[in-house]
Design a protein around this motif. Structure first.
Motif, PDB file in Angstrom:
ATOM      1  N   PHE A   1      39.056 -34.497  60.269  1.00 40.47           N
ATOM      2  CA  PHE A   1      37.730 -34.635  59.674  1.00 40.47           C
ATOM      3  C   PHE A   1      37.026 -33.286  59.627  1.00 40.47           C
ATOM      4  N   ILE A   2      35.947 -33.235  58.846  1.00 36.32           N
ATOM      5  CA  ILE A   2      35.021 -32.101  58.874  1.00 36.32           C
ATOM      6  C   ILE A   2      33.800 -32.565  59.649  1.00 36.32           C
ATOM      7  N   GLY A   3      33.416 -31.794  60.655  1.00 39.92           N
ATOM      8  CA  GLY A   3      32.257 -32.175  61.468  1.00 39.92           C
ATOM      9  C   GLY A   3      31.401 -30.974  61.799  1.00 39.92           C
ATOM     10  N   ASN A   4      30.514 -31.110  62.757  1.00 41.07           N
ATOM     11  CA  ASN A   4      29.693 -29.976  63.194  1.00 41.07           C
ATOM     12  C   ASN A   4      29.407 -30.098  64.689  1.00 41.07           C
ATOM     13  N   HIS A   5      28.716 -29.096  65.237  1.00 42.22           N
ATOM     14  CA  HIS A   5      28.563 -28.988  66.696  1.00 42.22           C
ATOM     15  C   HIS A   5      27.409 -29.800  67.280  1.00 42.22           C
ATOM     16  N   SER A   6      26.775 -30.653  66.520  1.00 39.25           N
ATOM     17  CA  SER A   6      25.649 -31.418  67.067  1.00 39.25           C
ATOM     18  C   SER A   6      26.114 -32.304  68.225  1.00 39.25           C
ATOM     19  N   SER A   7      25.379 -32.234  69.345  1.00 40.51           N
ATOM     20  CA  SER A   7      25.728 -33.052  70.518  1.00 40.51           C
ATOM     21  C   SER A   7      25.007 -34.397  70.518  1.00 40.51           C
ATOM     22  N   GLY A   8      23.941 -34.499  69.738  1.00 43.65           N
ATOM     23  CA  GLY A   8      23.133 -35.717  69.739  1.00 43.65           C
ATOM     24  C   GLY A   8      22.063 -35.738  70.823  1.00 43.65           C
ATOM     25  N   LYS A   9      22.043 -34.711  71.677  1.00 44.20           N
ATOM     26  CA  LYS A   9      21.129 -34.744  72.839  1.00 44.20           C
ATOM     27  C   LYS A   9      19.660 -34.857  72.448  1.00 44.20           C
ATOM     28  N   MET A  10      19.247 -34.112  71.424  1.00 41.52           N
ATOM     29  CA  MET A  10      17.827 -34.119  71.039  1.00 41.52           C
ATOM     30  C   MET A  10      17.421 -35.499  70.514  1.00 41.52           C
TER      31      MET A  10
ATOM     32  N   SER B   1      22.963 -27.228  73.751  1.00 43.71           N
ATOM     33  CA  SER B   1      22.103 -26.861  74.865  1.00 43.71           C
ATOM     34  C   SER B   1      21.277 -28.043  75.383  1.00 43.71           C
ATOM     35  N   ASP B   2      20.881 -27.987  76.662  1.00 44.25           N
ATOM     36  CA  ASP B   2      19.989 -29.004  77.234  1.00 44.25           C
ATOM     37  C   ASP B   2      18.532 -28.639  77.014  1.00 44.25           C
ATOM     38  N   THR B   3      18.308 -27.444  76.469  1.00 47.41           N
ATOM     39  CA  THR B   3      16.935 -27.022  76.187  1.00 47.41           C
ATOM     40  C   THR B   3      16.777 -26.782  74.696  1.00 47.41           C
ATOM     41  N   ASN B   4      15.517 -26.685  74.284  1.00 48.10           N
ATOM     42  CA  ASN B   4      15.245 -26.428  72.869  1.00 48.10           C
ATOM     43  C   ASN B   4      13.906 -25.707  72.746  1.00 48.10           C
ATOM     44  N   LYS B   5      13.767 -24.951  71.674  1.00 50.56           N
ATOM     45  CA  LYS B   5      12.501 -24.280  71.408  1.00 50.56           C
ATOM     46  C   LYS B   5      12.107 -24.606  69.984  1.00 50.56           C
ATOM     47  N   ILE B   6      10.982 -25.275  69.835  1.00 49.09           N
ATOM     48  CA  ILE B   6      10.628 -25.788  68.507  1.00 49.09           C
ATOM     49  C   ILE B   6       9.281 -25.262  68.009  1.00 49.09           C
ATOM     50  N   THR B   7       9.121 -25.347  66.702  1.00 47.33           N
ATOM     51  CA  THR B   7       7.842 -25.144  66.028  1.00 47.33           C
ATOM     52  C   THR B   7       7.642 -26.353  65.137  1.00 47.33           C
ATOM     53  N   ILE B   8       6.454 -26.960  65.175  1.00 48.84           N
ATOM     54  CA  ILE B   8       6.187 -28.124  64.336  1.00 48.84           C
ATOM     55  C   ILE B   8       5.180 -27.752  63.246  1.00 48.84           C
ATOM     56  N   PHE B   9       5.477 -28.147  62.008  1.00 44.31           N
ATOM     57  CA  PHE B   9       4.543 -27.988  60.888  1.00 44.31           C
ATOM     58  C   PHE B   9       4.062 -29.356  60.440  1.00 44.31           C
ATOM     59  N   ASN B  10       2.761 -29.469  60.165  1.00 46.52           N
ATOM     60  CA  ASN B  10       2.244 -30.718  59.604  1.00 46.52           C
ATOM     61  C   ASN B  10       2.026 -30.555  58.108  1.00 46.52           C
ATOM     62  N   ARG B  11       1.475 -31.568  57.482  1.00 43.72           N
ATOM     63  CA  ARG B  11       1.347 -31.549  56.021  1.00 43.72           C
ATOM     64  C   ARG B  11       0.386 -30.470  55.526  1.00 43.72           C
ATOM     65  N   ALA B  12      -0.544 -30.093  56.393  1.00 42.29           N
ATOM     66  CA  ALA B  12      -1.459 -29.003  56.034  1.00 42.29           C
ATOM     67  C   ALA B  12      -0.771 -27.649  56.247  1.00 42.29           C
ATOM     68  N   LEU B  13       0.511 -27.703  56.637  1.00 40.56           N
ATOM     69  CA  LEU B  13       1.321 -26.520  56.939  1.00 40.56           C
ATOM     70  C   LEU B  13       0.763 -25.734  58.120  1.00 40.56           C
ATOM     71  N   GLU B  14      -0.009 -26.441  58.978  1.00 41.77           N
ATOM     72  CA  GLU B  14      -0.438 -25.839  60.242  1.00 41.77           C
ATOM     73  C   GLU B  14       0.745 -25.821  61.186  1.00 41.77           C
ATOM     74  N   ARG B  15       0.827 -24.741  61.966  1.00 38.69           N
ATOM     75  CA  ARG B  15       2.004 -24.485  62.783  1.00 38.69           C
ATOM     76  C   ARG B  15       1.653 -24.608  64.256  1.00 38.69           C
ATOM     77  N   THR B  16       2.466 -25.344  65.021  1.00 36.07           N
ATOM     78  CA  THR B  16       2.325 -25.358  66.482  1.00 36.07           C
ATOM     79  C   THR B  16       3.622 -24.843  67.081  1.00 36.07           C
ATOM     80  N   VAL B  17       3.519 -23.774  67.861  1.00 37.15           N
ATOM     81  CA  VAL B  17       4.703 -23.166  68.464  1.00 37.15           C
ATOM     82  C   VAL B  17       4.788 -23.600  69.919  1.00 37.15           C
ATOM     83  N   PHE B  18       5.948 -24.058  70.339  1.00 35.40           N
ATOM     84  CA  PHE B  18       6.133 -24.527  71.707  1.00 35.40           C
ATOM     85  C   PHE B  18       7.048 -23.580  72.479  1.00 35.40           C
ATOM     86  N   GLU B  19       6.919 -23.634  73.797  1.00 35.08           N
ATOM     87  CA  GLU B  19       7.794 -22.857  74.682  1.00 35.08           C
ATOM     88  C   GLU B  19       9.175 -23.494  74.736  1.00 35.08           C
TER      89      GLU B  19
END
Ligand code: C5P
Length: 219
Positions: free
Chosen positions: A27-36, A181-199
């Motif tokens: 098969f063709i697959g990718n490295h996603s672990s499903g953890k998130m 990874s067991d950790t993640n670093k995300i940024t969330i955008f809403n419809r107003a394209l406002e950005r929230t950056v997380f640790e």
């Protein structure tokens, strides 16, 4: 009630990779672990939601309060999502769906040859974009974006093109973010394209942040 802010909400989460068959053994697959995605499904259930988790092939275990539908291919994930989506209040698409699949699946194992082998790939359906088009005004749709370059612009473009309410960006450039990874670093955008950056956080804590962001826009 305060500890169950998603009480009575029907929520769908997709998680994991998809596998696209080449022949009966490959098969063709990718490295996603499903953890998130699994962490999100668990957290949403903990906060009172009725959660359906559409999971590609992973080694993760889901919470007993989560209804789980296992799928293998992008097409199967699409069909599962399509049947659940009309009833959902909130959908979070965390899965790393294959963008291409072999155009034909060989009935028997492909034998080694002297020459190179050329596989023709065809596009799979973009599940998230399809749901974005079908979305009703009272439904919330959240997508993920995993990018390697020009991340923020791609993420914002996805929010608009796929008609999302939130997009969660994780960059492969951040150490400790993304696939296995067991950790993640995300940024969330809403419809107003406002950005929230997380640790950088554990995926469990990232799931809590995503749930809070959804509650802020919940209808
Ligand atoms: O366009 P891109 O693949 O980067 O978009 C990522 C987002 O779209 C993720 O939320 C992913 O779950 C979703 N997606 C999907 N179906 C596809 C490809 C991506 O639902 N075929």
């Amino acid at each position: 009630k305060k500890s169950m802010p998603f009480y009575g909400k029907k929520v769908m989460v997709t998680a994991g990779p998809t596998y696209e068959a080449i022949d009966p053994v490959r098969f063709i697959g990718n490295h996603s672990s499903g953890k998130m995605g699994f962490a999100l499904a668990d957290e949403l259930a903990r906060l009172g939601a009725d959660v359906t988790l559409i999971a590609g092939p992973t080694a993760q275990k889901s919470d007993q309060n989560v209804i789980r539908k296992d799928v293998v291919s992008a097409q199967q994930m699409f069909e599962a999502c399509n049947s659940v989506f009309p009833e959902t209040d909130i959908t979070v698409m965390c899965a790393a769906v294959a963008d291409y699949r072999p155009k034909t699946v060989a009935a028997n194992k492909i034998k080694k040859q002297d020459s190179n082998l050329i596989l023709e790939l065809e596009k799979t359906v973009d599940i998230l974009a399809t749901l974005g088009q079908a979305k009703k005004a009272d439904q919330i749709l959240v997508g993920f974006a995993l990018e390697t370059n020009d991340e923020e612009n791609y993420a914002k473009g996805k929010l608009e093109k796929k008609n999302l309410d939130l997009v969660v960006l994780n960059s492969l450039n951040d150490k400790g973010a993304g696939f296995k990874s067991d950790t993640n670093k995300i940024t969330i955008f809403n419809r107003a394209l406002e950005r929230t950056v997380f640790e950088m956080k554990s995926k469990t804590d990232v799931a809590k942040d995503i749930c809070s962001a959804i509650l802020k826009i919940a209808k």
